[in-house]
Design an enzyme around this catalytic site. Sequence first.
Site, PDB file in Angstrom:
ATOM      1  N   ASP A 192       0.881  -1.168   0.000  1.00  0.00           N
ATOM      2  CA  ASP A 192       0.000   0.000   0.000  1.00  0.00           C
ATOM      3  C   ASP A 192       0.922   1.222   0.000  1.00  0.00           C
ATOM      4  O   ASP A 192       2.125   1.111   0.253  1.00  0.00           O
ATOM      5  CB  ASP A 192      -0.856  -0.058   1.279  1.00  0.00           C
ATOM      6  CG  ASP A 192      -1.487   1.278   1.623  1.00  0.00           C
ATOM      7  OD1 ASP A 192      -2.207   1.817   0.765  1.00  0.00           O
ATOM      8  OD2 ASP A 192      -1.250   1.781   2.733  1.00  0.00           O
TER       9      ASP A 192
ATOM     10  N   ASP B 194      -0.170   5.156   0.962  1.00  0.00           N
ATOM     11  CA  ASP B 194      -0.409   6.146   2.017  1.00  0.00           C
ATOM     12  C   ASP B 194      -0.507   5.485   3.391  1.00  0.00           C
ATOM     13  O   ASP B 194      -1.360   4.653   3.619  1.00  0.00           O
ATOM     14  CB  ASP B 194      -1.685   6.931   1.714  1.00  0.00           C
ATOM     15  CG  ASP B 194      -1.514   7.814   0.492  1.00  0.00           C
ATOM     16  OD1 ASP B 194      -2.331   7.692  -0.444  1.00  0.00           O
ATOM     17  OD2 ASP B 194      -0.539   8.576   0.440  1.00  0.00           O
TER      18      ASP B 194
HETATM   19  C1  XBP Z   1      -5.228   6.260   0.912  1.00  0.00           C
HETATM   20  C2  XBP Z   1      -6.419   6.940   0.363  1.00  0.00           C
HETATM   21  C3  XBP Z   1      -6.214   8.041  -0.638  1.00  0.00           C
HETATM   22  C4  XBP Z   1      -5.484   9.220   0.018  1.00  0.00           C
HETATM   23  C5  XBP Z   1      -5.678  10.497  -0.757  1.00  0.00           C
HETATM   24  O1  XBP Z   1      -4.746   5.443  -0.120  1.00  0.00           O
HETATM   25  O2  XBP Z   1      -7.532   6.580   0.698  1.00  0.00           O
HETATM   26  O3  XBP Z   1      -7.486   8.453  -1.057  1.00  0.00           O
HETATM   27  O4  XBP Z   1      -6.062   9.439   1.296  1.00  0.00           O
HETATM   28  O5  XBP Z   1      -5.254  10.310  -2.084  1.00  0.00           O
HETATM   29  P1  XBP Z   1      -3.879   4.096   0.230  1.00  0.00           P
HETATM   30  P2  XBP Z   1      -6.220  10.770  -3.279  1.00  0.00           P
HETATM   31  O6  XBP Z   1      -3.768   3.979   1.731  1.00  0.00           O
HETATM   32  O7  XBP Z   1      -4.658   2.963  -0.402  1.00  0.00           O
HETATM   33  O8  XBP Z   1      -2.543   4.339  -0.418  1.00  0.00           O
HETATM   34  O9  XBP Z   1      -6.737  12.139  -2.923  1.00  0.00           O
HETATM   35  O10 XBP Z   1      -5.337  10.771  -4.509  1.00  0.00           O
HETATM   36  O11 XBP Z   1      -7.298   9.724  -3.317  1.00  0.00           O
HETATM   37 MG    MG Z   2      -2.903   3.226   3.358  1.00  0.00          MG
END
Ligand code: XBP
Ligand code: MG
Length: 254
Positions: free
Chosen positions: A8, A10
């Site tokens: 993953d 973020d």
């Molecule tokens: C985390 C999310 C993303 C980010 C914001 O993604 O839910 O939406 O919060 O990015 P992950 P965007 O943990 O799956 O990497 O605004 O580009 O959606």
């Molecule tokens: Mg994440």
Amino acid sequence: MLKALIFDVDGTLADTERDGHRVAFNQAFAAEGLPIVWDEALYGDLLFVTGGKERLTYFFTHTRPDLRPPGDLLPIVQRLHALKTKIYGQLLGAGAIPLRPGVLRLVREARAEGLRLAIATTTTPENLEPIWKAMGPDARSWFQSVAAGDCVPAKKPSPDVYEYVLAELGLTADECLAFEDSENGLRAARGAGLKTIVTVTDYTKAQNLTDALLVVDHLGEPDRPLTRRSGVPFTSPYVDVRALRALSEMRGRE
Ligand code: XBP
Ligand code: MG
């Protein structure tokens, strides 16, 4: 036998939500002249909605409909999100948020040991640029499959993005391990049958992570030992390929 690691982004590769995405959303609101500030607590609540566009839509329709700008919401959300993504790229492009402990060490070791690498994220593809930059000049080429944002019909906790990556890799879930930071991400990975290691963040450490194979505060470094929080017994000071091979053979939480 373990053949691939699926990460993953973020919260897992870098702790991007509080000081990255949240700040970018707020700067986009200000640039559009909207009287909206997502403070740390509110943003933490909104994170249960994955996807920035979906999060904006939820906020304007459920959290604060009184702040919804007039007119058709879809183009407003699309414009706001595009501005936010531009701001986010500038924020992180300046090196604002480092990779989490152990991430670069493990990725490099996995490559050296012949493990394949992949990304399964809800975030917008452009948001990966600062991650590649932080990893090194040709880092994007290290990852055989990169599934991001709207490449699948349903975002996490749907398993779609992990199933997409498994199909691209041509591997079964048993041949891979997933790395996540949140309950939504864990549910997505488990929904695809993947054993999952969770590195929590301040936003996710109180979430329900009981279905994880192992929950730690971070992947650790030789000079910065990890703390095991729950899951299978784990006494090493950091997660390395040897430990991952043993973890992938473990029964339980698969
Ligand atoms: C985390 C999310 C993303 C980010 C914001 O993604 O839910 O939406 O919060 O990015 P992950 P965007 O943990 O799956 O990497 O605004 O580009 O959606
Ligand atoms: Mg994440």
